[in-house]
Design a protein around this motif. Structure first.
Motif, PDB file in Angstrom:
ATOM      1  N   GLN A  13       0.835  -1.196   0.000  1.00  0.00           N
ATOM      2  CA  GLN A  13       0.000   0.000   0.000  1.00  0.00           C
ATOM      3  C   GLN A  13       0.872   1.250   0.000  1.00  0.00           C
ATOM      4  N   ALA A  14       0.308   2.326  -0.503  1.00  0.00           N
ATOM      5  CA  ALA A  14       1.026   3.600  -0.481  1.00  0.00           C
ATOM      6  C   ALA A  14       1.455   3.934   0.948  1.00  0.00           C
ATOM      7  N   LYS A  86       4.988   5.294  -3.218  1.00  0.00           N
ATOM      8  CA  LYS A  86       3.880   5.997  -3.849  1.00  0.00           C
ATOM      9  C   LYS A  86       3.379   5.169  -5.030  1.00  0.00           C
ATOM     10  N   PRO A  87       2.135   5.356  -5.426  1.00  0.00           N
ATOM     11  CA  PRO A  87       1.639   4.617  -6.605  1.00  0.00           C
ATOM     12  C   PRO A  87       2.522   4.822  -7.834  1.00  0.00           C
ATOM     13  N   GLU A  88       3.113   5.982  -7.972  1.00  0.00           N
ATOM     14  CA  GLU A  88       3.969   6.245  -9.137  1.00  0.00           C
ATOM     15  C   GLU A  88       5.306   5.497  -9.086  1.00  0.00           C
ATOM     16  N   THR A  90       5.254   2.320  -8.885  1.00  0.00           N
ATOM     17  CA  THR A  90       4.908   1.045  -9.499  1.00  0.00           C
ATOM     18  C   THR A  90       5.675   0.847 -10.808  1.00  0.00           C
ATOM     19  N   SER A 114      -0.291   0.247  -4.285  1.00  0.00           N
ATOM     20  CA  SER A 114      -1.712   0.576  -4.407  1.00  0.00           C
ATOM     21  C   SER A 114      -2.027   1.844  -3.626  1.00  0.00           C
ATOM     22  N   SER A 115      -2.994   2.578  -4.136  1.00  0.00           N
ATOM     23  CA  SER A 115      -3.357   3.850  -3.485  1.00  0.00           C
ATOM     24  C   SER A 115      -4.439   3.630  -2.446  1.00  0.00           C
TER      25      SER A 115
END
Length: 115
Positions: A13-14, A86-88, A90, A114-115
Motif C-alpha cells: 500500500q502507499a 507511492k503509486p507512481e 509502481t 496501491s493507493s
C-alpha cells in the motif's frame, strides 16, 4: 557467465516499504558499480539509484530521501530499501551493471504500490 537475480518485489500500500535484493555472480562484484533501474508501463527505463565501488551513491530526484541503495561485497549483493512508497513507484525494477563494454541486466522484479 554473468547473472543478476533480483528478489523482493511485491504488492504494498502507499506509504509502505519494500526491500529489493540483487545477487550477482560471474563478475568482480566489489570492483563494480551497481545500479537499480525501473520501467513502468508505457515509460522508458529510468535510473533509480547507483552505488560505486567506494560506496558513493546517487539517486533520481523522484526517490531521494525515500530510497536507499547499499551493497554487501561479501555476499555479492546490492540492495534497494524503498520507504514511503507511492503509486507512481509502481514498475518493474531491474538490477544493472556495466562490465567494460558489456551491460548486464537482471530479469526484473515487479513492485506494485496501491493507493
Amino acid at each position: 557467465q554473468v547473472q543478476l537475480v533480483e528478489s523482493g518485489g511485491g504488492l504494498v500500500q502507499a506509504g509502505g516499504s519494500l526491500s529489493l535484493s540483487c545477487a550477482a555472480s560471474g563478475i568482480a562484484f566489489s570492483f563494480s558499480t551497481m545500479d537499480w533501474y525501473r520501467q513502468a508501463p508505457g515509460n522508458e527505463r529510468e535510473l533509480v539509484a547507483l552505488i560505486t565501488t567506494g560506496g558513493i551513491t546517487n539517486y533520481a530526484d523522484s526517490v531521494k530521501g525515500r530510497f536507499t541503495i547499499s551493497r554487501d561485497n561479501a555476499k555479492n549483493t546490492v540492495y534497494l530499501q524503498m520507504n514511503s512508497l507511492k503509486p507512481e513507484d509502481t514498475a518493474v525494477y531491474y538490477c544493472n551493471t556495466h562490465q567494460g563494454p558489456y551491460v548486464y541486466w537482471g530479469q526484473g522484479t515487479q513492485v506494485t504500490v496501491s493507493s
